[in-house]
Design an enzyme around this catalytic site. Structure first.
Site, mmCIF file in Angstrom:
data_model
loop_
_atom_site.group_PDB
_atom_site.id
_atom_site.type_symbol
_atom_site.label_atom_id
_atom_site.label_comp_id
_atom_site.label_asym_id
_atom_site.label_seq_id
_atom_site.Cartn_x
_atom_site.Cartn_y
_atom_site.Cartn_z
ATOM 1 N N VAL A 82 35.774 37.932 39.846
ATOM 2 C CA VAL A 82 35.912 38.564 41.164
ATOM 3 C C VAL A 82 34.525 38.646 41.797
ATOM 4 O O VAL A 82 33.608 39.258 41.235
ATOM 5 C CB VAL A 82 36.539 39.960 41.046
ATOM 6 C CG1 VAL A 82 36.635 40.612 42.427
ATOM 7 C CG2 VAL A 82 37.910 39.880 40.389
ATOM 8 N N ARG A 90 31.129 44.222 52.460
ATOM 9 C CA ARG A 90 31.444 45.337 53.355
ATOM 10 C C ARG A 90 32.234 44.880 54.584
ATOM 11 O O ARG A 90 32.120 45.450 55.657
ATOM 12 C CB ARG A 90 30.163 46.059 53.814
ATOM 13 C CG ARG A 90 29.252 46.486 52.675
ATOM 14 C CD ARG A 90 29.897 47.546 51.793
ATOM 15 N NE ARG A 90 28.965 48.015 50.774
ATOM 16 C CZ ARG A 90 28.901 47.541 49.522
ATOM 17 N NH1 ARG A 90 29.730 46.561 49.143
ATOM 18 N NH2 ARG A 90 28.038 48.017 48.656
ATOM 19 N N ARG A 91 33.039 43.845 54.409
ATOM 20 C CA ARG A 91 33.866 43.364 55.521
ATOM 21 C C ARG A 91 35.350 43.322 55.156
ATOM 22 O O ARG A 91 36.148 42.721 55.873
ATOM 23 C CB ARG A 91 33.408 41.970 55.953
ATOM 24 C CG ARG A 91 31.941 41.890 56.351
ATOM 25 C CD ARG A 91 31.591 40.531 56.898
ATOM 26 N NE ARG A 91 30.148 40.378 57.104
ATOM 27 C CZ ARG A 91 29.580 39.318 57.659
ATOM 28 N NH1 ARG A 91 30.334 38.307 58.079
ATOM 29 N NH2 ARG A 91 28.275 39.240 57.798
ATOM 30 N N LEU A 94 37.026 41.908 49.613
ATOM 31 C CA LEU A 94 37.494 42.274 48.286
ATOM 32 C C LEU A 94 38.866 42.931 48.367
ATOM 33 O O LEU A 94 39.775 42.613 47.597
ATOM 34 C CB LEU A 94 36.495 43.205 47.603
ATOM 35 C CG LEU A 94 36.915 43.702 46.215
ATOM 36 C CD1 LEU A 94 37.122 42.543 45.262
ATOM 37 C CD2 LEU A 94 35.877 44.674 45.657
ATOM 38 N N THR A 95 39.025 43.847 49.309
ATOM 39 C CA THR A 95 40.325 44.509 49.478
ATOM 40 C C THR A 95 41.411 43.498 49.795
ATOM 41 O O THR A 95 42.520 43.561 49.244
ATOM 42 C CB THR A 95 40.234 45.562 50.591
ATOM 43 O OG1 THR A 95 39.264 46.562 50.236
ATOM 44 C CG2 THR A 95 41.579 46.238 50.827
ATOM 45 N N TYR A 123 36.944 49.418 41.049
ATOM 46 C CA TYR A 123 38.357 49.097 40.891
ATOM 47 C C TYR A 123 39.307 50.288 40.924
ATOM 48 O O TYR A 123 40.518 50.112 41.014
ATOM 49 C CB TYR A 123 38.544 48.301 39.600
ATOM 50 C CG TYR A 123 37.895 46.934 39.694
ATOM 51 C CD1 TYR A 123 38.515 45.898 40.366
ATOM 52 C CD2 TYR A 123 36.621 46.713 39.168
ATOM 53 C CE1 TYR A 123 37.905 44.665 40.492
ATOM 54 C CE2 TYR A 123 35.998 45.482 39.290
ATOM 55 C CZ TYR A 123 36.653 44.461 39.951
ATOM 56 O OH TYR A 123 36.044 43.235 40.079
ATOM 57 N N PHE A 411 36.601 38.674 29.470
ATOM 58 C CA PHE A 411 37.184 37.441 30.020
ATOM 59 C C PHE A 411 36.856 37.315 31.492
ATOM 60 O O PHE A 411 36.533 38.220 32.164
ATOM 61 C CB PHE A 411 38.701 37.416 29.793
ATOM 62 C CG PHE A 411 39.415 38.702 30.155
ATOM 63 C CD1 PHE A 411 39.823 38.927 31.458
ATOM 64 C CD2 PHE A 411 39.634 39.682 29.206
ATOM 65 C CE1 PHE A 411 40.473 40.105 31.805
ATOM 66 C CE2 PHE A 411 40.287 40.877 29.536
ATOM 67 C CZ PHE A 411 40.706 41.074 30.840
#
Length: 411
Positions: A82, A90-91, A94-95, A123, A411
């Site tokens: 990830v 910050r855009r 990720l979400t 997370y 992993f």
């Protein structure tokens, strides 16, 4: 900014790797290790964020089977790789990738997702809880001994090339997996993972070694893989280190015999390890626990994706009949009231209109799922609320595992 989210296509792996390297920094992985990850990671289980022709975000998932309390092997998505480029943080990327990934897991019927976190604080907002711990430590082997239970004297230690001993080690590992929640069954190809031994990552250590604990008739009862240094103090006093990679055994005698071997080598001053279970039996075998510097840290993070399927798949340490009010803003299909009923015959989890006995968020349910953290401890931290007096104790007992959960490798 226009960003496209999609799975990686064949022929795009170099762009994927380039994003990972730029996001995490460092010199990159050894070519053999990078090639193994490339072969093991299903391309169709990736989520990539594209800004024009550039990959600016990545997320992947392995298809695992993980032991849950009771010994069942449950399908689990192993979230990996990830990343978001520094230029695009910050855009909301990720979400967006987590949203896409969890929707995909849900649609495919995957009950849980797991990961090992580079930054733990990331997370929790996506419903992942720290479900299993790991212990790292250093033993002063000059000042302690390891007790040998009956039967250990009938075992012999045999050094083999790690590749030569791989089949025997994997046979032992496969038998151990159902005994501990959090352990991952190795699908084809994963037997190559513990054999990775890039020279550039060894530092002062030599090539990896493998020792087998065998009976007189050649039956392998356990194994350990490790590295050693050849070092002395300025005064010429031997000061070598043994670094343990992994060790598993089928019975207490073989396990103790392996640790006796690892702590009894000539010229060695210390044994170090970085990932062992929180309840490792070796803590009871050493003669002086004060000579063992031990510290625990977060290990496996878990996310409940399909709540009723996940709760019905595991066993419980005591009969339980409890209504859970679960809040799950990121995976709203899990939100609501659920009646969990379990006894020796199995478990059932269904939606209900009955009043709730306990309330908690998805992250806390995930934290307690493998049985390593109790609902009572979470309640003491203000993270689980008892709505019906007397409901917390029996539910907390039922969720507990008498074997601490543990993930044996990242992993």
């Amino acid at each position: 900014m226009t960003i496209e989210l999609r799975a990686l296509a064949e022929g795009e792996w170099e762009a994927y790797e380039r994003c990972l390297l730029r996001s995490f920094g460092g010199p990159g992985e050894d070519p053999a290790e990078a090639q193994l990850w490339r072969e093991l990671l299903p391309v169709g289980r990736t989520v990539t964020a594209w800004d024009g022709k550039e990959v600016v975000g990545t997320a992947g998932a392995f298809d695992f089977r993980m032991t849950v309390p009771g010994g069942t092997l449950l399908e689990a998505a192993g979230v990996t790789a990830v990343s978001v480029l520094p230029t695009h943080r910050r855009r909301g990327l990720l979400t967006a990738m987590m949203r896409r990934q969890l929707d995909t897991f849900h649609e495919s019927g995957t009950p849980v997702a797991v990961l090992t976190a580079s930054e733990p604080q990331i997370y929790g907002r996506f419903g992942y809880g720290a479900a299993a711990r790991q212990v790292r430590g250093s033993f002063d082997v000059r000042q302690l001994t390891v007790a040998l239970p009956p039967g250990a004297e009938r075992l012999r230690m045999r050094l083999v090339d790690p590749a030569e001993g791989s089949a025997a080690c994997e046979a032992v590992y496969a038998q151990v997996v159902p005994r501990r929640p959090g352990m991952l069954a190795r699908r084809p190809g994963w037997e190559r993972h513990p054999l990775l031994d890039p020279e550039g990552a060894r530092g002062d250590f030599g090539p990896m070694l493998c020792v087998l604990a065998e009976t007189d008739d050649g039956e392998v009862r356990g194994y350990a893989r490790y590295w050693t240094t050849s070092r002395a103090t300025p005064e010429g006093i031997p000061d070598a280190t043994v670094k343990l990679r992994d060790a598993e055994a089928l019975d207490p005698a073989a396990y103790a015999a392996l640790w006796h071997y690892l702590t009894g080598m000539d010229l060695v001053a210390r044994l170090v390890f970085h990932n062992r279970p929180a309840d490792d039996p070796v803590h009871q075998l050493v003669s002086d626990i004060r000579r063992c510097r031990l510290g625990w840290r977060d290990g496996l993070y878990l996310r409940v994706v399909d709540l009723p399927a996940a709760l019905a798949a595991r066993a419980y340490s005591a009969p339980v009949d409890v209504v859970l009010a679960v809040e799950d803003a990121f995976c709203p299909w899990n939100s609501g009231r659920w009646r969990l009923s379990a006894d020796a015959s199995g478990a059932v989890c269904e939606r209900t209109a009955d009043p709730a006995d306990l309330s908690l968020a998805a992250r806390e349910l995930a934290t307690a799922y493998l049985g390593g953290h109790t609902l009572r401890t979470l309640a003491a931290a203000g993270l689980v609320t008892e709505l019906r007096p007397g409901a917390l104790g029996p539910a907390s007992t039922a969720f507990q595992s008498d074997v601490q959960p543990w993930a044996p490798y990242g992993f």
